[in-house]
Scaffold this motif. Structure first.
Motif, short mmCIF file in Angstrom:
data_model
loop_
_atom_site.label_atom_id
_atom_site.label_comp_id
_atom_site.label_asym_id
_atom_site.label_seq_id
_atom_site.Cartn_x
_atom_site.Cartn_y
_atom_site.Cartn_z
N ILE A 65 0.91 -1.03 -0.07
CA ILE A 65 -0.04 -0.17 0.13
C ILE A 65 0.73 1.23 0.11
O ILE A 65 0.52 2.29 -0.63
N ALA A 105 2.03 1.92 -3.47
CA ALA A 105 1.06 2.54 -4.39
C ALA A 105 0.79 3.98 -3.81
O ALA A 105 0.58 4.81 -4.88
N GLY A 106 0.98 4.20 -2.57
CA GLY A 106 0.80 5.48 -2.06
C GLY A 106 1.88 6.49 -2.49
O GLY A 106 1.63 7.85 -3.32
N PHE A 113 0.99 6.98 -6.15
CA PHE A 113 0.08 7.89 -6.22
C PHE A 113 0.61 9.54 -5.92
O PHE A 113 -0.02 10.28 -6.79
N LEU A 114 1.43 9.75 -5.27
CA LEU A 114 2.00 11.05 -5.00
C LEU A 114 3.00 11.56 -6.11
O LEU A 114 3.46 12.36 -6.13
N LEU A 133 5.82 9.61 -6.45
CA LEU A 133 7.23 9.52 -5.98
C LEU A 133 7.84 8.18 -6.08
O LEU A 133 8.77 7.79 -5.45
N LEU A 190 -4.02 4.81 -9.98
CA LEU A 190 -5.00 5.44 -9.07
C LEU A 190 -5.05 6.82 -9.05
O LEU A 190 -5.92 7.57 -8.87
N LEU A 236 -14.66 10.76 -11.81
CA LEU A 236 -14.79 9.42 -11.50
C LEU A 236 -16.09 8.61 -12.05
O LEU A 236 -15.97 7.57 -12.33
N LEU A 237 -17.11 9.26 -11.73
CA LEU A 237 -18.27 8.63 -12.45
C LEU A 237 -18.32 8.06 -13.70
O LEU A 237 -18.79 6.96 -14.11
N LEU A 257 -11.26 2.00 -10.41
CA LEU A 257 -11.64 0.64 -9.67
C LEU A 257 -10.82 -0.30 -9.81
O LEU A 257 -10.47 -1.11 -8.98
N GLY A 294 -7.57 -0.34 -7.60
CA GLY A 294 -8.14 -0.09 -6.20
C GLY A 294 -8.30 -1.66 -6.04
O GLY A 294 -7.88 -2.32 -5.05
N ILE A 348 -5.10 -3.91 -5.80
CA ILE A 348 -4.18 -3.65 -4.50
C ILE A 348 -5.14 -4.55 -3.61
O ILE A 348 -4.53 -5.17 -2.78
N PHE A 349 -6.44 -4.28 -3.29
CA PHE A 349 -7.38 -5.11 -2.60
C PHE A 349 -7.21 -6.35 -2.35
O PHE A 349 -7.03 -7.06 -1.45
N VAL A 406 -3.69 -7.69 -1.02
CA VAL A 406 -3.60 -7.30 0.49
C VAL A 406 -4.66 -8.20 1.21
O VAL A 406 -4.18 -8.77 2.04
N ALA A 420 -7.14 -3.26 3.75
CA ALA A 420 -6.61 -3.65 2.29
C ALA A 420 -7.26 -2.47 1.52
O ALA A 420 -6.70 -2.15 0.21
N PHE A 429 -6.02 6.17 -0.34
CA PHE A 429 -5.71 7.39 -1.47
C PHE A 429 -7.30 6.74 -2.39
O PHE A 429 -7.33 7.64 -3.42
N TRP A 430 -7.69 5.68 -2.23
CA TRP A 430 -8.86 5.10 -3.21
C TRP A 430 -10.09 5.45 -2.37
O TRP A 430 -10.93 5.96 -2.88
N LEU A 477 -17.11 11.15 -3.49
CA LEU A 477 -18.02 11.09 -4.46
C LEU A 477 -19.48 10.58 -3.91
O LEU A 477 -20.50 11.11 -4.37
N ILE A 505 -1.43 11.96 2.61
CA ILE A 505 -2.23 11.50 1.49
C ILE A 505 -3.62 12.22 1.59
O ILE A 505 -4.29 12.84 0.78
N LYS A 526 -3.46 15.73 0.84
CA LYS A 526 -3.75 16.29 -0.61
C LYS A 526 -5.17 15.97 -1.27
O LYS A 526 -5.64 16.88 -2.03
#
Lengths: 289, 309
Positions: free
Chosen positions: A218, A221-222, A225-226, A228, A241, A249-250, A257, A260, A263-264, A267, B141, B145-146, B153, B248, B251
């Motif tokens: 995670i 991924a974070g 996401f930033l 880095l 992501l 998003l919609l 999705l 996400g 990753i889900f 994990v 999990a 950030f998700w 939303l 995060i 942000k």
């Protein structure tokens, strides 16, 4: 000979009990599948990684693109498949590095106590004073972000938590009767540490290790996401992501999705394995039943 | 007890020094020329020299560390390279927002995790245990950030119940606190459950039951104290996750805290701002760990006495 037979029987019993645990089976299957996907990425990915095509920007799910496209017109499924490589590589390498260091430092620190303990724990404190992602962020800003910066930076602070955990356990174990007794029988310090104390530390360590691995995945991924994490042509789940903040998003649910979900799944699978192993290794568990 | 606290405080000094040394020499510890990285390829040699001088990079590393030390003890973290403002003032103005957010998310985490962990351990493998732990696994999990954008939303854009972003009244804290606290509460409820399970198979618990203790009495009086040891440790350890979450979360929600200042500093390669933010986050982390150790010693006398040897 007798010892060997006993050993074999024990092995069979162990395997059966683990294989009967649905969490273990499901978790292992998922992780094995992810590893396979990561290894076979060049063969099974439907498109080349550089195949970004702006005309197909954010294209919907179709027969050509099973999971649609991202903002650069890159096939989402291809990114997911290559992203599994980055996640598993960073996760396993980081945890291996940090756990080995942490167990060693924690055992020595808790067992010898005194000045050794003091020095090791102060080093732990110094590294720990840089919480999680912070040092990684600072380092990648200064060194320029890359996969190896991520591994190095997370491991540099990650070993401290397992060291503390092991030390805490050793401290509360060191005065227990069974340790004092074997000391009385003349057991060497190495034997005391490895044979008598370490087995009692496994249970919390396994739970901790599972959290570490999923945590690192995670965190990686974070960082991506930033912006880095891994750079260049390498695509990551976190990077995909991060597009979710730029788009509606919609309208393009698949872009956020899909990574996400990946990753889900990974994990959750890791946590399943950790849970089942914990129940399995715990000798005290027998008493409850 | 007082001796233990004093001893712990004294041992904090070398750690603070170590942290300061690492931060002060951060730009030197890693390969590459930070000045090149800040100014880019098109800077003239004169600009680079001026930048080196203002960052004390033209001096030996010992002087550089010493100068930073002197500044820190005078409450001077240097000036921001980009904004030419004192970094200390920039951080102070943003600190309350981050602290409030951290407390809110810690509250969210504790309120969910401790009861969930105890109830799960009380009847392991029962329906409540199964559902609570499933939710906990999902909570760990789901990356924050998700979770953050999805929460916005649903609750802000779709339902319109809560503000989208920016810090205003109490309702603006709800989504960021949940975003930040979810992972922590999931981890804590798992540890609480595991720890209670371990303790509940101990002999003294069987003895307590044999003496005729009720469930609640045994759980609260005999188990809680023993089981809380790992939980306290994990709260301290997970504070790092909370800080990570702050960067995060800030942000995502446009939160005017230290985390977003750090990100800004990283993107503009503002080294003094990065150093200052890392210092503040690290200092707060040290304080939390000090508190953890003290609670640890209060809960388990064996640790207090072990440190006297």
């Amino acid at each position: 000979m007798q010892v060997m037979i006993k050993h074999q029987r024990l092995n069979i019993v162990m395997e059966n009990r683990l294989l009967k645990d649905p969490r273990f089976v499901v978790g292992m299957t998922l992780v094995a599948l992810m590893i396979l996907i990561a290894i076979l990425a060049p063969l099974i990915a439907p498109y080349e990684l550089s195949d970004g095509d702006f005309t197909s920007r954010l294209c919907p799910i179709s027969a050509d693109h099973w999971l649609g496209c991202d903002v650069n017109g890159q096939d989402v499924l291809t990114i997911l498949i290559w992203g599994a490589r980055v996640s598993l590589y960073v996760g396993s390498l980081t945890v291996l590095l940090s756990m080995t260091l942490g167990i060693g430092a924690g055992l020595v620190s808790g067992f010898f106590g005194g000045i050794t303990d003091n020095i090791i724990m102060r080093i732990v404190d110094i590294f720990m004073a840089f919480p999680g992602i912070l040092l990684a962020m600072a380092l990648s800003a200064i060194m320029g972000p890359s996969i190896n910066t991520v591994v190095f930076a997370i491991a540099a602070t990650g070993w401290t938590s397992s060291a503390r955990l092991v030390r805490g356990q050793v401290l509360s174990l060191a005065d227990r009767d069974f340790v004092v007794a074997s000391k009385g029988f003349g057991a060497s310090k190495l034997r005391l540490m490895l044979i008598h104390i370490l087995p009692h530390v496994w249970s919390p360590l396994i739970v901790h290790g599972t959290f570490s691995l999923s945590g690192v995945i995670i965190v990686e991924a974070g960082l991506s996401f930033l912006g880095l994490g891994a750079q260049g042509p390498i695509q990551t789940w976190g990077g995909l992501l991060s597009q979710a903040t730029e788009i509606d998003l919609l309208e393009s649910l698949n872009v956020s999705l899909a990574p996400g979900g990946a990753i889900f799944l990974l994990v959750v699978a890791l946590n399943f394995i950790g849970d089942s192993l914990r129940d399995f290794f715990d000798p005290k568990k027998e008493k409850i039943r | 007890m007082l001796a233990f606290i004093l001893k712990r405080l004294a041992s904090l000094l070398p750690v603070c020094l170590g942290v300061l040394i690492v931060i002060a020499s951060l730009t030197r510890l890693v390969p590459g020329d930070p000045v090149e990285a800040i100014l880019g390829d098109y800077a003239t040699e004169e600009d680079k020299q001026a930048m080196r001088k203002s960052l004390n990079l033209d001096e030996p590393i010992s002087n550089q560390v010493f100068a930073y030390f002197k500044g820190v003890f005078q409450g001077d973290l240097g000036d921001s390279i980009v904004y030419s403002e004192p970094v200390w003032a920039m951080i102070v103005s943003r600190l309350p927002a981050t602290i409030e957010l951290a407390i809110a998310s810690l509250l969210v985490a504790l309120l969910i995790s401790i009861p969930a962990g105890i109830i799960s351990a009380y009847k392991p493998r029962g329906l409540i245990d199964f559902s609570a732990m499933s939710v906990a696994i999902a909570g760990v999990a789901i990356p924050n950030f998700w979770l953050g954008p999805v929460l916005v939303l649903f609750f802000s854009v779709y339902l319109g119940w809560l503000p989208v972003s920016e810090r205003s009244d109490l309702s603006s804290y709800i989504l960021p606190a949940i975003t930040m606290g979810t992972a922590l509460s999931a981890a804590l409820s798992r540890i609480t459950r595991n720890s209670f399970l371990d303790v509940m198979s101990e002999d003294f618990v069987r003895t307590a039951y044999a003496k005729g203790g009720s469930d609640i009495r045994v759980l609260i009086k005999h188990c809680l104290r023993n089981a809380s040891l790992p939980v306290v440790t994990v709260v301290g350890l997970q504070f790092g996750v909370l800080v990570t979450g702050a960067v995060i979360t800030e942000k995502i929600f446009d939160w005017p805290g230290v985390g977003s200042l750090l990100l800004e500093g990283i993107h503009t390669r503002d080294y003094t701002v990065i150093q200052g933010c890392v210092l503040v986050f690290s200092a707060s982390y040290l304080l939390v760990n000090l508190a953890t150790d003290i609670i640890y010693a209060v809960v388990d006398p064996r640790i207090r006495f072990a440190s006297h040897d």
